[in-house]
Design a protein around this motif. Sequence first.
Motif, PDB file in Angstrom:
ATOM      1  N   ASN A 386     -74.054 -10.994  11.196  1.00 64.45           N
ATOM      2  CA  ASN A 386     -72.795 -11.993  10.914  1.00 64.45           C
ATOM      3  C   ASN A 386     -71.904 -11.317   9.823  1.00 64.45           C
ATOM      4  O   ASN A 386     -70.712 -11.157  10.237  1.00 64.45           O
ATOM      5  CB  ASN A 386     -73.387 -13.223  10.521  1.00 64.45           C
ATOM      6  CG  ASN A 386     -73.499 -14.298  11.462  1.00 64.45           C
ATOM      7  OD1 ASN A 386     -73.279 -13.904  12.641  1.00 64.45           O
ATOM      8  ND2 ASN A 386     -73.990 -15.607  10.962  1.00 64.45           N
ATOM      9  N   ALA A 387     -72.586 -10.488   8.706  1.00 64.95           N
ATOM     10  CA  ALA A 387     -71.689  -9.880   7.918  1.00 64.95           C
ATOM     11  C   ALA A 387     -70.872  -8.844   8.503  1.00 64.95           C
ATOM     12  O   ALA A 387     -69.677  -8.715   8.441  1.00 64.95           O
ATOM     13  CB  ALA A 387     -72.427  -9.572   6.678  1.00 64.95           C
ATOM     14  N   LYS A 389     -70.392  -8.477  11.714  1.00 64.91           N
ATOM     15  CA  LYS A 389     -69.486  -9.033  12.788  1.00 64.91           C
ATOM     16  C   LYS A 389     -68.126  -9.633  12.257  1.00 64.91           C
ATOM     17  O   LYS A 389     -67.152  -9.317  12.918  1.00 64.91           O
ATOM     18  CB  LYS A 389     -70.187 -10.121  13.506  1.00 64.91           C
ATOM     19  CG  LYS A 389     -69.600 -10.591  14.769  1.00 64.91           C
ATOM     20  CD  LYS A 389     -70.960 -11.292  15.739  1.00 64.91           C
ATOM     21  CE  LYS A 389     -71.228 -12.577  15.245  1.00 64.91           C
ATOM     22  NZ  LYS A 389     -72.291 -13.606  16.097  1.00 64.91           N
ATOM     23  N   ASP A 418     -70.367  -9.906   1.914  1.00 64.42           N
ATOM     24  CA  ASP A 418     -69.523  -8.994   2.836  1.00 64.42           C
ATOM     25  C   ASP A 418     -67.992  -9.244   2.202  1.00 64.42           C
ATOM     26  O   ASP A 418     -67.857 -10.025   1.498  1.00 64.42           O
ATOM     27  CB  ASP A 418     -69.476  -9.413   4.063  1.00 64.42           C
ATOM     28  CG  ASP A 418     -69.129 -10.868   4.636  1.00 64.42           C
ATOM     29  OD1 ASP A 418     -67.974 -11.194   4.173  1.00 64.42           O
ATOM     30  OD2 ASP A 418     -69.794 -11.817   5.047  1.00 64.42           O
ATOM     31  N   ILE A 421     -63.813 -11.737   6.779  1.00 64.75           N
ATOM     32  CA  ILE A 421     -62.729 -12.600   6.922  1.00 64.75           C
ATOM     33  C   ILE A 421     -62.922 -13.835   6.254  1.00 64.75           C
ATOM     34  O   ILE A 421     -61.926 -14.761   5.848  1.00 64.75           O
ATOM     35  CB  ILE A 421     -62.542 -13.169   8.449  1.00 64.75           C
ATOM     36  CG1 ILE A 421     -63.868 -13.791   9.011  1.00 64.75           C
ATOM     37  CG2 ILE A 421     -62.255 -11.987   9.086  1.00 64.75           C
ATOM     38  CD1 ILE A 421     -63.781 -14.384  10.187  1.00 64.75           C
ATOM     39  N   GLY A 422     -64.210 -14.268   5.528  1.00 64.99           N
ATOM     40  CA  GLY A 422     -64.232 -15.454   4.724  1.00 64.99           C
ATOM     41  C   GLY A 422     -64.258 -16.682   5.594  1.00 64.99           C
ATOM     42  O   GLY A 422     -64.121 -16.772   6.726  1.00 64.99           O
ATOM     43  N   ILE A 423     -64.729 -17.762   4.937  1.00 65.56           N
ATOM     44  CA  ILE A 423     -64.891 -19.093   5.566  1.00 65.56           C
ATOM     45  C   ILE A 423     -63.877 -20.070   4.917  1.00 65.56           C
ATOM     46  O   ILE A 423     -63.781 -20.073   3.745  1.00 65.56           O
ATOM     47  CB  ILE A 423     -66.226 -19.526   5.575  1.00 65.56           C
ATOM     48  CG1 ILE A 423     -67.165 -18.557   6.272  1.00 65.56           C
ATOM     49  CG2 ILE A 423     -66.517 -20.970   6.364  1.00 65.56           C
ATOM     50  CD1 ILE A 423     -68.537 -18.567   5.801  1.00 65.56           C
ATOM     51  N   ILE A 431     -70.971 -25.153   8.625  1.00 68.10           N
ATOM     52  CA  ILE A 431     -71.363 -23.671   9.023  1.00 68.10           C
ATOM     53  C   ILE A 431     -72.673 -23.724   9.610  1.00 68.10           C
ATOM     54  O   ILE A 431     -72.882 -22.897  10.231  1.00 68.10           O
ATOM     55  CB  ILE A 431     -71.089 -22.922   7.840  1.00 68.10           C
ATOM     56  CG1 ILE A 431     -71.285 -21.509   8.427  1.00 68.10           C
ATOM     57  CG2 ILE A 431     -72.038 -22.833   6.667  1.00 68.10           C
ATOM     58  CD1 ILE A 431     -70.280 -20.682   7.531  1.00 68.10           C
ATOM     59  N   ASN A 443     -61.600 -16.305  15.292  1.00 68.45           N
ATOM     60  CA  ASN A 443     -62.999 -15.597  15.836  1.00 68.45           C
ATOM     61  C   ASN A 443     -62.907 -15.445  17.327  1.00 68.45           C
ATOM     62  O   ASN A 443     -63.869 -15.138  17.772  1.00 68.45           O
ATOM     63  CB  ASN A 443     -64.024 -16.343  15.308  1.00 68.45           C
ATOM     64  CG  ASN A 443     -64.101 -16.521  13.782  1.00 68.45           C
ATOM     65  OD1 ASN A 443     -63.428 -15.293  13.273  1.00 68.45           O
ATOM     66  ND2 ASN A 443     -64.636 -17.090  13.284  1.00 68.45           N
ATOM     67  N   THR A 449     -72.678 -17.379  19.609  1.00 68.64           N
ATOM     68  CA  THR A 449     -72.736 -18.818  20.326  1.00 68.64           C
ATOM     69  C   THR A 449     -72.667 -20.014  19.044  1.00 68.64           C
ATOM     70  O   THR A 449     -72.817 -21.138  19.573  1.00 68.64           O
ATOM     71  CB  THR A 449     -74.144 -18.732  20.611  1.00 68.64           C
ATOM     72  OG1 THR A 449     -75.087 -18.454  19.733  1.00 68.64           O
ATOM     73  CG2 THR A 449     -74.556 -17.934  22.011  1.00 68.64           C
ATOM     74  N   LEU A 451     -75.353 -20.270  17.054  1.00 72.09           N
ATOM     75  CA  LEU A 451     -76.553 -20.849  16.737  1.00 72.09           C
ATOM     76  C   LEU A 451     -77.233 -20.343  15.801  1.00 72.09           C
ATOM     77  O   LEU A 451     -78.284 -20.879  15.043  1.00 72.09           O
ATOM     78  CB  LEU A 451     -77.478 -20.561  17.908  1.00 72.09           C
ATOM     79  CG  LEU A 451     -77.133 -21.682  19.377  1.00 72.09           C
ATOM     80  CD1 LEU A 451     -77.787 -21.207  20.488  1.00 72.09           C
ATOM     81  CD2 LEU A 451     -77.317 -23.062  18.875  1.00 72.09           C
ATOM     82  N   LEU A 453     -76.771 -19.297  12.693  1.00 74.60           N
ATOM     83  CA  LEU A 453     -76.860 -19.959  11.166  1.00 74.60           C
ATOM     84  C   LEU A 453     -77.802 -21.179  11.400  1.00 74.60           C
ATOM     85  O   LEU A 453     -78.531 -21.448  10.391  1.00 74.60           O
ATOM     86  CB  LEU A 453     -75.690 -20.045  10.552  1.00 74.60           C
ATOM     87  CG  LEU A 453     -74.988 -18.881   9.945  1.00 74.60           C
ATOM     88  CD1 LEU A 453     -73.640 -19.480   9.371  1.00 74.60           C
ATOM     89  CD2 LEU A 453     -75.690 -18.111   9.007  1.00 74.60           C
ATOM     90  N   SER A 477     -67.710 -13.400   2.089  1.00 75.71           N
ATOM     91  CA  SER A 477     -68.754 -14.532   1.959  1.00 75.71           C
ATOM     92  C   SER A 477     -70.037 -13.827   1.368  1.00 75.71           C
ATOM     93  O   SER A 477     -70.397 -12.798   1.485  1.00 75.71           O
ATOM     94  CB  SER A 477     -68.984 -15.084   3.449  1.00 75.71           C
ATOM     95  OG  SER A 477     -67.796 -15.207   4.065  1.00 75.71           O
TER      96      SER A 477
HETATM   97  P1  ADP Z   1     -71.963 -17.076  15.849  1.00 77.92           P
HETATM   98  O1  ADP Z   1     -72.920 -16.857  16.855  1.00 77.92           O
HETATM   99  O2  ADP Z   1     -70.795 -17.653  15.899  1.00 77.92           O
HETATM  100  O3  ADP Z   1     -71.873 -16.044  14.811  1.00 77.92           O
HETATM  101  P2  ADP Z   1     -73.367 -18.399  13.743  1.00 77.92           P
HETATM  102  O4  ADP Z   1     -74.208 -19.805  13.523  1.00 77.92           O
HETATM  103  O5  ADP Z   1     -74.204 -17.347  13.072  1.00 77.92           O
HETATM  104  O6  ADP Z   1     -72.855 -18.447  14.959  1.00 77.92           O
HETATM  105  O7  ADP Z   1     -72.173 -18.751  12.483  1.00 77.92           O
HETATM  106  C1  ADP Z   1     -71.473 -19.825  12.663  1.00 77.92           C
HETATM  107  C2  ADP Z   1     -69.912 -19.608  12.384  1.00 77.92           C
HETATM  108  O8  ADP Z   1     -70.042 -19.370  10.795  1.00 77.92           O
HETATM  109  C3  ADP Z   1     -69.464 -18.354  13.012  1.00 77.92           C
HETATM  110  O9  ADP Z   1     -68.902 -18.730  14.080  1.00 77.92           O
HETATM  111  C4  ADP Z   1     -68.492 -17.781  12.148  1.00 77.92           C
HETATM  112  O10 ADP Z   1     -67.156 -18.665  12.188  1.00 77.92           O
HETATM  113  C5  ADP Z   1     -69.133 -18.374  10.657  1.00 77.92           C
HETATM  114  N1  ADP Z   1     -69.480 -17.130   9.973  1.00 77.92           N
HETATM  115  C6  ADP Z   1     -70.914 -16.857  10.058  1.00 77.92           C
HETATM  116  N2  ADP Z   1     -71.208 -15.923   9.050  1.00 77.92           N
HETATM  117  C7  ADP Z   1     -69.917 -15.421   8.679  1.00 77.92           C
HETATM  118  C8  ADP Z   1     -69.408 -14.461   7.810  1.00 77.92           C
HETATM  119  N3  ADP Z   1     -70.395 -13.571   7.171  1.00 77.92           N
HETATM  120  N4  ADP Z   1     -68.334 -14.381   7.431  1.00 77.92           N
HETATM  121  C9  ADP Z   1     -67.215 -15.253   7.867  1.00 77.92           C
HETATM  122  N5  ADP Z   1     -67.364 -16.331   8.657  1.00 77.92           N
HETATM  123  C10 ADP Z   1     -68.918 -16.388   9.073  1.00 77.92           C
END
Ligand code: ADP
Length: 648
Positions: A386-387, A389, A418, A421-423, A431, A443, A449, A451, A453, A477
């Motif tokens: 994720n970081a 991505k 990371d 883009i942050g949240i 989240i 995004n 998906t 799923l 987190l 984040s």
């Molecule tokens: P996804 O498959 O969409 O990455 P996750 O469950 O892993 O699903 O993450 C859920 C949502 O949390 C992501 O769609 C994204 O919007 C946000 N997110 C997760 N990790 C990060 C991160 N490191 N920086 C920014 N946004 C994040």
Amino acid sequence: MFGNYSFPPKTYFEIASLGYLLVLYLISFHDSDRNKIRSYKIFRYLEVNMLLALIVSIMTYTFAFPESGTPIPVCTLLRTLDSIMCVMASRIFAIYLLTYVDTEGRYKTISLIGNILFATYLALMILNLPFKFILWYTPDGTYMHGSLFVPIVFSAPVFYLTSGILTLIIRIKTLGPREKLALSIASFVTLFGTIIQAATDGVILLSLPFGSIGIFVLYFSLETADYHQLLKNNKRLVLAEQDAIKANRAKSDFLASMSHEIRTPLNAVLGMDELILIETDPDKEQDPTIIKRIRGYAENIKDAGQVLLSVINDILDLTKIESGKMDIKPVPYRLNELVRDVGTMISIKAEQKGLTYTQTIDPRIPDRLVGDELRIRQIMINLLNNAVKYTDSGKVEMAISEKEQTDSGLTLCIRVKDTGIGIRNEDLPYIFGDFQRLDEERNKQIEGTGLGLSIVKRMIGLMNGDINVVSKYGEGSVFTAMIPQEINKNPGTNVSADGKNKNPGKAITYHTPKCNYLVVDDSNMNLIVATRFLQKIKGNVETAHSGGEALEKMRSSKYDVIFMDHMMPDPDGIRTYELSRKDPDNLNLDTPMIMMTANALSGMREEYLKIGFTDYISKPIELAELLRVIKLHIPEDLIEEIGEDSDH
Ligand code: ADP
């Protein structure tokens, strides 16, 4: 003949009302279960108040006459009490109406005014006793009303009834047909009785009798046990319907998002495959540049296949967690090795995006730990993926530290930071929800998906840990996972949780040229993959496309290992196993039979072993895993050790 009665005729209606109200009171006798229902509770107050009001009224109009010998103070008290009971009845009636028409508590001000009015009214009635300005008796026994009598005695009930009726009219649309009718009839009948009584200056006493009729209407239409049960059932049905709609919507969202996630890599697989078919000609010698290109396509196919597999694994994980089947399997492992492995994988991804990747481990943490290595690896990879991505430039860091180390254990803190883009603050609470993709607009281009987190959070929960996130929108984040682990006090062999060799290039460490394998699968593709893998260790492979064909082959040849698929058209793998064990002509009664299936749900391994299979391998098969399992079940003299071999 009226003259012979001792009661003045004016209270006949009230006596009759008292009779039928008593009957009603007995019918609706205390029901503790229903007393929890607010409207019924207030209804009971209304009923009791009306009974008492009728008794007081009958006594007043019978005895509150000094000429019949009642002392003047008693007469005054009776008149006062009669008025108070009537006003109280209208107050309770208004509250009752509000329980139906004001379920959202919009008319609190009206209730407040009602209470103030009632308190003022009571105070004035008490003050009236010494100061005689509302009602009183002259010393010669004449009953008197002051000019304040009408405004004081009637203003409160008129306010209650009219405000009740007005809110009823305003909110009529929110009521069901039965409520509409019952509340309207009860209100208007009560109001009508009160108006008649006021208009005839108390000569015709209809206020309480008509109020009693209202109570009857209310009881039999809204407050019977049957009707309450009906309402309760309806409420349950509505909730069940809402749940069903929600579940259906979640299912549709899930399917939509999954089909998108699955189609994207599948598209790459099919597209690349088509390119291979177009660019290769079996009749021509291939030029090395084309072969190079084709290898490139094959690599893309592999990448896409891996994405596909990870989506499916996510779904499987979620299903396992949801059905309570995900078990945490603690094994001894080495933290440094794990972090190094994960780091190697992530640094390649980070590099491809031009990001810097760093990782640190607090040297105070013991290297040898006991925990579910596989899940911890999955958690690290998920957070790091994720970081990477969600970061376009800058760096991704993983820092492993510890908390609360004791003799036997510690809490592992995995911090993934990371500069992405942050949240947004408002998105933070969601989240870790299922299928929650945040900031969708921004995004859209990033695959996911929603799923990952949610699985991470639940897995950490299963390990009695916790995860939190701190983020600044636009700046980056920090995810911190805290997971309790045991310290490995007597390190022996270090078996990896999945038992899989993580470097497939080094997988082939032995050959089995004397070994005969039978692979049974109805899918040609799967047969090709398994055959190619087994040929890599120089095995002799035969294949069967069905359980029937396999049974035939088992009668004519002796094998050293049989790999059996589960899901095949009749007979399936399990049935084939059972038939083979009962077949007297089977030459392979003692041959290890290994279940090789895509049915990878947790607990399946145990199921297959219980049936009698020797071992279990899940598809897609990995060479290293296949070799590990084969080695466990064939005699040593069939194995020719060759050391590490990169040719495969
Ligand atoms: P996804 O498959 O969409 O990455 P996750 O469950 O892993 O699903 O993450 C859920 C949502 O949390 C992501 O769609 C994204 O919007 C946000 N997110 C997760 N990790 C990060 C991160 N490191 N920086 C920014 N946004 C994040």
